[in-house]
Design a protein around this motif. Structure first.
Motif, PDB file in Angstrom:
ATOM      1  N   ASN A   1      -8.892  10.954   0.317  1.00  0.00           N
ATOM      2  CA  ASN A   1      -9.968  10.037  -0.066  1.00  0.00           C
ATOM      3  C   ASN A   1      -9.530   8.978  -1.074  1.00  0.00           C
ATOM      4  O   ASN A   1     -10.358   8.380  -1.758  1.00  0.00           O
ATOM      5  CB  ASN A   1     -11.150  10.825  -0.641  1.00  0.00           C
ATOM      6  N   VAL A   2      -8.236   8.766  -1.199  1.00  0.00           N
ATOM      7  CA  VAL A   2      -7.694   7.759  -2.138  1.00  0.00           C
ATOM      8  C   VAL A   2      -6.735   6.835  -1.407  1.00  0.00           C
ATOM      9  O   VAL A   2      -5.936   7.284  -0.566  1.00  0.00           O
ATOM     10  CB  VAL A   2      -6.955   8.434  -3.323  1.00  0.00           C
TER      11      VAL A   2
ATOM     12  N   GLY B   1     -12.868   7.991  -3.883  1.00  0.00           N
ATOM     13  CA  GLY B   1     -14.195   8.236  -3.342  1.00  0.00           C
ATOM     14  C   GLY B   1     -14.398   7.701  -1.941  1.00  0.00           C
ATOM     15  O   GLY B   1     -15.528   7.370  -1.544  1.00  0.00           O
ATOM     16  N   LEU B   2     -13.318   7.607  -1.156  1.00  0.00           N
ATOM     17  CA  LEU B   2     -13.438   7.061   0.200  1.00  0.00           C
ATOM     18  C   LEU B   2     -13.872   8.145   1.194  1.00  0.00           C
ATOM     19  O   LEU B   2     -13.591   9.319   1.010  1.00  0.00           O
ATOM     20  CB  LEU B   2     -12.099   6.451   0.625  1.00  0.00           C
TER      21      LEU B   2
ATOM     22  N   GLN C   1       0.861  -1.178   0.000  1.00  0.00           N
ATOM     23  CA  GLN C   1       0.000   0.000   0.000  1.00  0.00           C
ATOM     24  C   GLN C   1       0.895   1.225   0.000  1.00  0.00           C
ATOM     25  O   GLN C   1       1.816   1.340   0.818  1.00  0.00           O
ATOM     26  CB  GLN C   1      -0.924   0.028   1.220  1.00  0.00           C
ATOM     27  N   VAL C   2       0.627   2.130  -0.923  1.00  0.00           N
ATOM     28  CA  VAL C   2       1.438   3.336  -1.070  1.00  0.00           C
ATOM     29  C   VAL C   2       0.621   4.529  -0.570  1.00  0.00           C
ATOM     30  O   VAL C   2      -0.491   4.772  -1.060  1.00  0.00           O
ATOM     31  CB  VAL C   2       1.845   3.554  -2.535  1.00  0.00           C
ATOM     32  N   PRO C   3       1.135   5.272   0.397  1.00  0.00           N
ATOM     33  CA  PRO C   3       0.390   6.427   0.917  1.00  0.00           C
ATOM     34  C   PRO C   3       0.038   7.414  -0.187  1.00  0.00           C
ATOM     35  O   PRO C   3       0.867   7.727  -1.054  1.00  0.00           O
ATOM     36  CB  PRO C   3       1.360   7.051   1.926  1.00  0.00           C
ATOM     37  N   SER C   4      -1.196   7.885  -0.162  1.00  0.00           N
ATOM     38  CA  SER C   4      -1.670   8.812  -1.182  1.00  0.00           C
ATOM     39  C   SER C   4      -1.607  10.243  -0.664  1.00  0.00           C
ATOM     40  O   SER C   4      -1.853  10.502   0.529  1.00  0.00           O
ATOM     41  CB  SER C   4      -3.112   8.465  -1.557  1.00  0.00           C
ATOM     42  N   PRO C   5      -1.354  11.219  -1.537  1.00  0.00           N
ATOM     43  CA  PRO C   5      -1.401  12.630  -1.118  1.00  0.00           C
ATOM     44  C   PRO C   5      -2.836  13.123  -0.952  1.00  0.00           C
ATOM     45  O   PRO C   5      -3.058  14.218  -0.428  1.00  0.00           O
ATOM     46  CB  PRO C   5      -0.698  13.362  -2.261  1.00  0.00           C
ATOM     47  N   LEU C   6      -3.797  12.308  -1.369  1.00  0.00           N
ATOM     48  CA  LEU C   6      -5.205  12.668  -1.257  1.00  0.00           C
ATOM     49  C   LEU C   6      -5.853  11.861  -0.152  1.00  0.00           C
ATOM     50  O   LEU C   6      -5.691  10.643  -0.083  1.00  0.00           O
ATOM     51  CB  LEU C   6      -5.934  12.424  -2.578  1.00  0.00           C
TER      52      LEU C   6
END
Length: 533
Positions: free
Chosen positions: A180-181, A532-533, A173-178
């Protein structure tokens, strides 16, 4: 210790005039599906003669060539006929690729644990049939039975290793800058794989590739060499017994149609990866063919390994390392020492000790327990060795042990034999410094400084393996980092096992086999971004 200059110029072996090729074509029934060969295999001396298969293997069936032609395979030590295999072509290859593609639809979706269990069954069957598999290797390749048994252990180890790697093909799992992603990376098998292998390790060069492919969830079409097809076909039989589903493993045998078969294996849009071990010129040709569809490639091509002995080395250990590295398989391995550089102050001592050991070798049939070194694979290999020795001697090199005399080169005798040979004072302009000999010649070259020998060692278009002996810790690090090769042996002549990445740099190839990175060559990474989380 025998003084350097007191060795005879030759020992009691002969070099023989080239004979006809070890393989030829014979007509055979055009019947496509036959479940067993009618050829008598009792003279192979196997506990389980059903391991000998004289047909190709496609979609779980033993098959003949469409045209009925066959390839005759002989024992390089005795020239005796071992049997025949089909002379297949692009049509049969296309059928094999289609079978692999169909099987991939289910095999690629199996669990890692399921593939692990089948590979372990395969591994245990190789252990169970250890003696028979080794004997097949010796009969068709010529290497001694002791070396063949070592190869079978080495070969089986890749199935065990990649069985364990199958259940460790982790994603991340790669941390997202967003906020809700969520980014998740998974790994999936590339698909159908083409595998092309050489004759010098007729079993291990297959399992090193096939083990990784199967563990990843890929299916395979394999083209074994025409000189040593029976080891490959025995593996296919054991894979069937282990429960590998039909179509997951396919084997196409060919000699005359090798270019057409190779083209089909590389240019087919269905094939997603090509794995090859062999010469650099052939590797380049396959690379060009595969470029048309931008396939993944794993290439282990030619080598020209430097072997360096510094003046602070343990000389006896260096001699033993040179013997292991240079003369294993009668010099027919891609990681053999091809250029042996020895520092001036220890040159005479090293040369004397090495020649003394080599003079005790016994060349003969690999099934003879007293034999230390078997034949070369065929007379073309002998001719290349003769050319390299003649060239070096003409340029000023001396034969310390082995070699040949002009009056014996035309003497006819059964078998493709050449005596283990030690040459001293080999000039850097000799052909064997530029070309991979693939034969039992230890070519000794004198050097004075560390900087000089590193420059000489790196003066090559290829860079597979390199070796050196020194007890200076600082020098060990400097030289290991400076050598332009993919693998370095320091104070050892043996470097390969299933748990390490095997491969080279420059024109020695692409990718790595073995180790934890070996299975990655058969996997694609896929990003799944959950929004869309």
């Amino acid at each position: 210790m025998i003084p350097l200059r007191h060795f005879p110029s030759s020992i009691s072996f002969r070099v023989f005039a080239p004979r006809t090729l070890a393989t030829r074509h014979r007509p055979r029934s055009t019947l496509w599906y036959r479940m067993a060969s009618t050829t008598n295999t009792s003279n192979w001396g196997l506990k389980d003669p059903t391991l000998i298969k004289m047909q190709g293997y496609i979609d779980g069936k033993w098959v003949d060539a469409n045209g009925g032609e066959t390839i005759l395979v002989t024992n390089p030590a005795t020239e005796e006929e071992l049997g025949t295999v089909p002379e297949m072509g692009p049509e049969e290859t296309e059928v094999a690729i289609a079978a692999a593609a169909k099987a991939f639809q289910t095999w690629g979706k199996t669990t890692a644990k399921y593939r692990h269990d089948i590979l372990i069954k395969f591994f245990r069957l190789m252990q169970e049939h250890h003696d028979d598999l080794a004997r097949i290797i010796t009969l068709e390749n010529g290497k001694t039975l002791a070396e063949a048994k070592g190869e079978n252990v080495y070969s089986a180890s890749f199935l065990e290793w990649f069985a364990e790697e199958a259940v460790r093909t982790y994603g991340e799992q790669v941390p997202s800058p967003l906020s809700n992603v969520r980014n998740v990376v998974i790994k999936q098998p590339v698909g159908v794989v083409s595998i092309l292998t050489p004759w010098n390790f007729p079993s291990a060069m297959i399992t090193r590739k096939l083990g990784a492919a199967l563990a990843a969830g890929c299916t395979a079409v394999i083209k074994p060499p025409p000189e040593t097809p029976f080891s490959a076909l025995a593996l296919a039989e054991l894979s069937r017994r282990a429960g590998v589903p039909d179509g997951v493993i396919n084997m196409v045998t060919t000699q005359k149609n090798v270019q057409e078969v190779g083209r089909e294996m590389c240019e087919s849009k269905v094939v997603r990866k090509v794995s090859f071990t062999g010469s650099t010129p052939v590797a380049k040709s396959l690379y060009r063919m595969s470029a048309s569809t931008l396939k993944k490639m794993s290439i282990e091509a030619g080598g020209n390994s430097p072997f360096i002995v510094f003046d602070d080395a343990d000389i006896e250990n260096a001699v033993e390392g040179a013997i292991l590295c240079k003369f294993r398989g009668s010099g027919q391995t891609c990681v053999c020492a091809n250029r042996i550089y020895v520092q001036s102050s220890v040159y005479a001592d090293f040369a004397s000790r090495l020649a003394e050991k080599v003079a005790t070798f016994k060349v003969g049939n690999g099934l003879d327990e007293t034999t230390t070194h078997g034949p070369l694979i065929h007379d073309r290999a002998v001719s290349k060795v003769v050319r390299h020795v003649d060239d070096a001697v003409a340029l000023g090199a001396s034969v310390l042990v082995g070699g040949h005399s002009p009056d014996t080169t035309q003497t006819k005798r059964i078998g493709s034999f050449y005596p283990p040979t030690v040459l001293s004072d080999v000039p850097i302009t000799a052909a064997l410094n530029r070309e991979e000999t693939f034969g039992p010649i230890a070519a000794l070259i004198k050097f004075d400084t560390e900087e000089q020998v590193i420059a000489m060692a790196n003066d090559s278009d290829v860079g597979l393996a390199g070796y050196f002996f020194s007890r200076d810790v600082g020098r060990v690090w400097r030289v290991a980092e400076a050598l332009e090769v993919g693998m370095v042996g320091t104070n050892t002549g043996l470097i390969s096992n299933a748990s390490i990445p095997f491969g080279g740099v420059k024109q020695s190839g692409l990718g790595r086999e073995g180790g934890h990175s070996g299975i990655e060559e058969y996997l694609n990474q896929k990003l799944i971004a959950f929004g869309g989380l």
